[in-house]
Scaffold this motif. Structure first.
Motif, PDB file in Angstrom:
ATOM      1  N   HIS A 157      70.007  41.858  68.371  1.00  0.00           N
ATOM      2  CA  HIS A 157      70.714  40.716  69.338  1.00  0.00           C
ATOM      3  C   HIS A 157      70.121  39.216  69.133  1.00  0.00           C
ATOM      4  O   HIS A 157      70.971  38.328  69.642  1.00  0.00           O
ATOM      5  N   LEU A 158      69.114  38.901  68.721  1.00  0.00           N
ATOM      6  CA  LEU A 158      68.521  37.694  68.660  1.00  0.00           C
ATOM      7  C   LEU A 158      67.994  37.347  67.122  1.00  0.00           C
ATOM      8  O   LEU A 158      67.608  36.240  66.887  1.00  0.00           O
ATOM      9  N   VAL A 159      68.652  38.110  66.119  1.00  0.00           N
ATOM     10  CA  VAL A 159      68.598  37.782  64.734  1.00  0.00           C
ATOM     11  C   VAL A 159      69.004  36.567  64.500  1.00  0.00           C
ATOM     12  O   VAL A 159      70.340  36.252  64.847  1.00  0.00           O
ATOM     13  N   ASP A 160      68.723  35.526  63.631  1.00  0.00           N
ATOM     14  CA  ASP A 160      69.156  34.369  63.151  1.00  0.00           C
ATOM     15  C   ASP A 160      68.700  34.196  61.818  1.00  0.00           C
ATOM     16  O   ASP A 160      67.681  33.775  61.729  1.00  0.00           O
ATOM     17  N   ARG A 254      60.683  33.371  73.252  1.00  0.00           N
ATOM     18  CA  ARG A 254      61.200  32.071  73.248  1.00  0.00           C
ATOM     19  C   ARG A 254      62.731  32.261  73.456  1.00  0.00           C
ATOM     20  O   ARG A 254      63.823  31.575  73.944  1.00  0.00           O
ATOM     21  N   LYS A 255      63.212  33.227  72.371  1.00  0.00           N
ATOM     22  CA  LYS A 255      64.702  33.558  72.073  1.00  0.00           C
ATOM     23  C   LYS A 255      65.033  34.343  73.246  1.00  0.00           C
ATOM     24  O   LYS A 255      66.181  34.089  73.645  1.00  0.00           O
ATOM     25  N   TRP A 256      64.370  35.154  74.035  1.00  0.00           N
ATOM     26  CA  TRP A 256      64.709  35.748  75.138  1.00  0.00           C
ATOM     27  C   TRP A 256      65.122  34.787  76.190  1.00  0.00           C
ATOM     28  O   TRP A 256      66.138  35.115  76.897  1.00  0.00           O
ATOM     29  N   GLU A 257      64.251  33.636  76.385  1.00  0.00           N
ATOM     30  CA  GLU A 257      64.755  32.845  77.532  1.00  0.00           C
ATOM     31  C   GLU A 257      65.941  32.147  77.293  1.00  0.00           C
ATOM     32  O   GLU A 257      67.115  31.981  78.076  1.00  0.00           O
ATOM     33  N   ASP A 258      66.426  31.910  75.818  1.00  0.00           N
ATOM     34  CA  ASP A 258      67.768  31.368  75.690  1.00  0.00           C
ATOM     35  C   ASP A 258      68.884  32.404  75.900  1.00  0.00           C
ATOM     36  O   ASP A 258      70.017  32.099  76.287  1.00  0.00           O
ATOM     37  N   PHE A 259      68.573  33.645  75.535  1.00  0.00           N
ATOM     38  CA  PHE A 259      69.602  34.737  75.650  1.00  0.00           C
ATOM     39  C   PHE A 259      69.650  34.864  77.194  1.00  0.00           C
ATOM     40  O   PHE A 259      70.976  35.157  77.450  1.00  0.00           O
ATOM     41  N   TYR A 260      68.790  34.936  77.910  1.00  0.00           N
ATOM     42  CA  TYR A 260      68.684  35.168  79.576  1.00  0.00           C
ATOM     43  C   TYR A 260      69.927  33.929  80.007  1.00  0.00           C
ATOM     44  O   TYR A 260      70.883  34.394  80.783  1.00  0.00           O
ATOM     45  N   HIS A 261      69.763  32.683  79.497  1.00  0.00           N
ATOM     46  CA  HIS A 261      70.706  31.651  79.996  1.00  0.00           C
ATOM     47  C   HIS A 261      72.001  31.811  79.584  1.00  0.00           C
ATOM     48  O   HIS A 261      73.035  31.740  80.403  1.00  0.00           O
ATOM     49  N   LYS A 300      85.295  41.344  73.754  1.00  0.00           N
ATOM     50  CA  LYS A 300      86.480  40.478  73.261  1.00  0.00           C
ATOM     51  C   LYS A 300      86.333  39.497  72.168  1.00  0.00           C
ATOM     52  O   LYS A 300      87.126  39.041  71.530  1.00  0.00           O
ATOM     53  N   TYR A 301      84.847  39.492  71.760  1.00  0.00           N
ATOM     54  CA  TYR A 301      84.261  38.576  70.621  1.00  0.00           C
ATOM     55  C   TYR A 301      83.660  39.467  69.801  1.00  0.00           C
ATOM     56  O   TYR A 301      82.820  40.443  70.007  1.00  0.00           O
ATOM     57  N   ALA A 302      83.774  38.994  68.484  1.00  0.00           N
ATOM     58  CA  ALA A 302      83.018  39.713  67.269  1.00  0.00           C
ATOM     59  C   ALA A 302      81.724  39.554  67.407  1.00  0.00           C
ATOM     60  O   ALA A 302      81.333  38.432  67.362  1.00  0.00           O
ATOM     61  N   ASN A 303      80.854  40.696  67.324  1.00  0.00           N
ATOM     62  CA  ASN A 303      79.372  40.527  67.266  1.00  0.00           C
ATOM     63  C   ASN A 303      78.768  39.731  68.348  1.00  0.00           C
ATOM     64  O   ASN A 303      77.988  39.169  67.868  1.00  0.00           O
ATOM     65  N   ASN A 304      79.317  40.026  69.484  1.00  0.00           N
ATOM     66  CA  ASN A 304      78.625  38.968  70.454  1.00  0.00           C
ATOM     67  C   ASN A 304      77.287  39.564  70.877  1.00  0.00           C
ATOM     68  O   ASN A 304      76.964  40.819  71.021  1.00  0.00           O
ATOM     69  N   PRO A 305      76.173  38.682  71.025  1.00  0.00           N
ATOM     70  CA  PRO A 305      74.759  39.367  71.180  1.00  0.00           C
ATOM     71  C   PRO A 305      74.675  40.083  72.319  1.00  0.00           C
ATOM     72  O   PRO A 305      73.764  40.843  72.649  1.00  0.00           O
ATOM     73  N   ILE A 306      75.529  39.617  73.470  1.00  0.00           N
ATOM     74  CA  ILE A 306      75.404  40.369  74.697  1.00  0.00           C
ATOM     75  C   ILE A 306      75.752  42.017  74.488  1.00  0.00           C
ATOM     76  O   ILE A 306      75.041  42.893  75.077  1.00  0.00           O
ATOM     77  N   ALA A 307      77.014  42.074  73.885  1.00  0.00           N
ATOM     78  CA  ALA A 307      77.009  43.579  73.498  1.00  0.00           C
ATOM     79  C   ALA A 307      76.169  44.103  72.596  1.00  0.00           C
ATOM     80  O   ALA A 307      75.946  45.594  72.828  1.00  0.00           O
ATOM     81  N   ILE A 308      75.526  43.477  71.739  1.00  0.00           N
ATOM     82  CA  ILE A 308      74.369  44.184  70.967  1.00  0.00           C
ATOM     83  C   ILE A 308      73.211  44.361  71.702  1.00  0.00           C
ATOM     84  O   ILE A 308      72.663  45.428  71.411  1.00  0.00           O
ATOM     85  N   PHE A 309      73.057  43.464  72.874  1.00  0.00           N
ATOM     86  CA  PHE A 309      71.939  43.798  73.663  1.00  0.00           C
ATOM     87  C   PHE A 309      71.841  45.041  74.129  1.00  0.00           C
ATOM     88  O   PHE A 309      70.714  45.460  74.594  1.00  0.00           O
ATOM     89  N   TYR A 310      73.166  45.463  74.810  1.00  0.00           N
ATOM     90  CA  TYR A 310      72.822  46.598  75.612  1.00  0.00           C
ATOM     91  C   TYR A 310      72.352  47.939  74.758  1.00  0.00           C
ATOM     92  O   TYR A 310      71.645  48.586  75.586  1.00  0.00           O
ATOM     93  N   PRO A 311      72.832  48.532  73.747  1.00  0.00           N
ATOM     94  CA  PRO A 311      72.483  49.659  73.163  1.00  0.00           C
ATOM     95  C   PRO A 311      70.905  49.312  72.572  1.00  0.00           C
ATOM     96  O   PRO A 311      70.047  50.246  72.540  1.00  0.00           O
ATOM     97  N   THR A 312      70.531  48.143  72.336  1.00  0.00           N
ATOM     98  CA  THR A 312      69.450  47.705  71.600  1.00  0.00           C
ATOM     99  C   THR A 312      68.274  47.817  72.915  1.00  0.00           C
ATOM    100  O   THR A 312      67.216  48.462  72.688  1.00  0.00           O
TER     101      THR A 312
END
Length: 385
Positions: A157-160, A254-261, A300-312
């Motif tokens: 969920h953090l891949v860029d 550092r990416k986790w901090e952004d994700f948390y926000h 509601k949104y395609a490939n939302n990082p939060i949705a990917i976060f849950y199973p991961t």
């Protein structure tokens, strides 16, 4: 054939092997695709051995494959041979002590599949993205063959792909050498599949006669995922300054901090109180009512990082913590048809494999008759895709 007569389990940084099951919910399971990509009686070259976790996975889906495992460590080869001679004596493969590049340059044989899994205890080996090494791989694989790479980096969920990182640099270097690059994500690992052929040809010869029910479910699921493997977008080719795990983990934090926000922003939109610190993500995933609400919103949104976060996150952390997340497995089975119809990529490469990984955990915490029956039901539906 695939199972040890006596109880056995090896857990290390380089392998996880359990005597009573082939697949145990870790990324080594995904390396079994090497067997599915190899014709019956074909040849597979493994560069990097660990303790041989991938060997049994490969032979479980392709028992007639001729596997050659190359490693520069005599200790690794000796330990692997000892494990297999003691616990899995009917599984045949060859081990060679050699440096990966030297071996490729010295051997005249071309292989149907080459699996590259080269790491040190502290990080990537620099050789992994070396131009000479990649050219040698290209020269050593059959024209319709596939080269697999075990890639490590950020959680899914953090891949860029646009950022500077070694996993992106590796992907970019592979894309220069091969016409097509695909990936199977698994938490922090990604199995990269490089080929000059699209679509990649898959061979079906799963040895279901000798596999237990859980292993059959996994073998059929990985075959389904391979049919719909995702192509990697163009990756950032800038050379990163560091290759070690410690540096990569600092970057990930550092990416986790952004994700948390980002999570807090969605919670605020839903009229819910935000998290006070990153560690409260553990509390969030155990809050069934709030998590169901959050999943409904983010899907509601395609490939939302939060949705990917849950199973991961749940599948990874339930290995190490006693999380109260049985609700998530129930939610998945309740919503599997909707996920498959409206979020096929999320379903195929994130939700389904991580739910399966939870059920396959050696601890047995999530293994029950209902979960296995539901996974078998999904396998039957996959046959029609």
């Amino acid at each position: 054939m695939y199972y040890s007569k006596a109880p056995f389990e090896y857990i290390g940084k380089d392998s996880h092997i359990v005597g009573d099951r082939v697949f145990c919910g870790q990324y080594w399971d995904d390396l079994s695709v090497a067997g599915l990509l190899c014709p019956s009686g074909g040849s597979i070259l493994m560069l990097g051995l660990g303790r041989g976790a991938a060997i049994r996975s490969i032979l479980a889906v392709n028992p007639s494959a001729n596997v050659t495992a190359v490693d520069s460590s005599s200790e690794s080869i000796s330990a692997t041979n000892q494990i297999f001679q003691t616990h899995f004596p009917r599984l045949n493969f060859e081990t060679v002590r050699a440096d990966a590049l030297s071996y490729l340059q010295s051997v005249s044989q071309k292989f149907d599949v080459i699996l590259v899994d080269l790491f040190t205890e502290t990080g990537y080996v620099a050789l992994a993205a070396d131009n000479l090494f990649l050219r040698s791989l290209s020269n050593s694989v059959n024209p319709d063959g596939v080269v697999l790479f075990n890639s490590y980096g950020c959680p899914a969920h953090l891949v860029d792909r646009s950022e500077t990182s070694f996993e992106n640099y590796l992907a970019a270097q592979i894309q220069r050498r091969f016409d097509y690059l695909f990936e199977l994500p698994h938490r922090k690992n990604r199995t990269l599949l490089a080929s000059n052929r699209n679509p990649i040809r898959q061979f079906t010869h799963i040895d279901s006669e000798f596999l237990n029910e859980e292993d059959k479910i996994f073998a059929r699921t990985i075959s389904f995922r391979l049919r719909y493997v995702s192509q990697v977008e163009q990756a950032n080719s800038k050379i990163p300054s560091e290759l070690d795990f410690q540096s990569m983990n600092r970057s990930t934090m550092r990416k986790w901090e952004d994700f948390y926000h980002n999570v807090n922003a969605v919670l605020q939109d839903l009229g819910e109180p935000g998290l006070n610190k990153l560690g409260e993500l553990f509390d969030l995933v155990q809050n069934e009512a709030l998590s169901r609400k959050l999943l409904c919103e983010t899907l509601k949104y395609a490939n939302n990082p939060i949705a990917i976060f849950y199973p991961t996150f749940i599948a990874a952390e339930s290995n190490n913590h006693d999380l109260k997340v049985d609700w998530f497995i129930q939610w998945f089975f309740e919503n599997s048809d909707h996920l498959r119809s409206h979020h096929f990529r999320l379903y195929t490469h994130h939700f389904l494999p991580q739910i399966l990984a939870m059920v396959l955990q050696p601890s047995g915490r999530f293994r029950n008759e209902d979960n296995l029956k539901n996974l078998e039901r999904l396998n039957e539906k996959h046959c029609h895709y």
